[in-house]
Design an enzyme around this catalytic site. Structure first.
Site, PDB file in Angstrom:
ATOM      1  N   TYR A  43       0.824  -1.219   0.000  1.00 48.36           N
ATOM      2  CA  TYR A  43       0.000   0.000   0.000  1.00 48.36           C
ATOM      3  C   TYR A  43       0.854   1.262   0.000  1.00 48.36           C
ATOM      4  O   TYR A  43       0.354   2.347  -0.298  1.00 48.36           O
ATOM      5  CB  TYR A  43      -0.918   0.045   1.222  1.00 48.36           C
ATOM      6  N   HIS A 103       0.548 -11.682   2.134  1.00 50.85           N
ATOM      7  CA  HIS A 103      -0.455 -10.903   1.408  1.00 50.85           C
ATOM      8  C   HIS A 103      -1.119 -11.704   0.291  1.00 50.85           C
ATOM      9  O   HIS A 103      -2.336 -11.718   0.156  1.00 50.85           O
ATOM     10  CB  HIS A 103       0.190  -9.635   0.841  1.00 50.85           C
TER      11      HIS A 103
END
Length: 270
Positions: A43, A103
């Site tokens: 991110y 992730h």
């Protein structure tokens, strides 16, 4: 809070741009009453999330902080995973996170090469819990065989248009959390007739109904993204909305099904 108490509603922090906004957004969310914040290396906002946590004045021990590493583009080699984990902590400005996720099972990921680094982070106290994200049931089975640390959570897209029934049942059977990202389907749920009908019944918003439906499932938490104080407060209030069996059945009967997040890579594009 006890480190094994996962707040049922958290703040998701993904954005394509303006990553600096998460410093103010996180501080605002904590002021509103959130105590669960979710971010990720990819991110590119962990530094701002950490600054927002410090700006808030809320004690670090009172906030559940999650992050993720191992994506299709970070890190580049399996041996770099410990360095990537340390990088997450450095950017967040913390000694440990409450929950550290793999992730995506993509790119460099392999059970045997990556999960030992997560076990090491768990043993060293850098990650109080270990999670996986975007795994299939079959991949969850394989990962659990390799992972020494208890599997605490599995994070996937989940909302009324993608109910993830199999993965919810898997979480309940194996006693871990399913953490729902994009629990509003990027707004796709707002105009669904069944959602709107229930919202009118309770004088609630479609977002609140969707969040109440997600969190009505045992072992399921949600991390909606929000950037305004108003929406944050509305989302948090969804925890007070108790849907009855008729409401749940109506939402479960929705025929429309689609996924909002398409990884676009590897055999995990499911």
């Amino acid at each position: 809070m006890p480190v094994d108490t996962l707040p049922r509603l958290g703040l998701g922090t993904y954005s394509d741009d303006n990553r600096e906004q998460w410093r103010e957004n996180v501080a605002t969310a904590l002021d509103v009453g959130f105590r669960h914040v979710d971010t990720a290396q990819v991110y590119e906002n962990e530094r701002f999330v950490g600054q927002g946590l410090r700006d808030s004045g809320v004690d670090r021990d009172d906030v559940w902080l999650s992050t993720k590493t191992v994506h299709h583009d970070v890190p580049a080699e399996p041996e770099q995973v410990p360095e990537a984990i340390d990088g997450c902590l450095d950017r967040l400005g913390v000694d440990a996170v409450d929950l550290l996720y793999v992730h995506w099972p993509s790119g460099i990921y392999s059970h045997e090469e990556v999960l030992p680094a997560f076990d090491a982070a768990y043993e060293a106290g850098k990650a109080r819990h270990i999670g996986l994200s975007n795994f299939t049931p079959e991949l969850l089975d394989e990962a659990r065989e390799v992972l020494d640390a208890p599997l605490f959570a599995h994070q996937v897209e989940m909302h009324p248009l993608l109910p993830q029934t199999e993965l919810v049942e898997y979480a309940q059977e194996h006693d871990h959390w399913l953490v729902a990202y994009s629990p509003l389907g990027k707004g796709a749920v707002f105009d669904v007739p069944e959602i709107r009908e229930v919202a009118e019944k309770y004088d609630a918003t479609p977002a609140q109904v969707s969040l109440a439906w997600v969190t009505s499932h045992d072992n399921v938490a949600a991390i909606p993204k929000a950037s305004s104080r108003e929406h944050m407060a509305q989302n948090l209030a969804a925890l007070e909305l108790a849907l009855d069996d008729e409401d749940i059945e109506l939402i479960d009967s929705i025929d429309e099904r689609h996924r909002e997040i398409d990884p676009g890579h590897g055999p995990w594009n499911w």
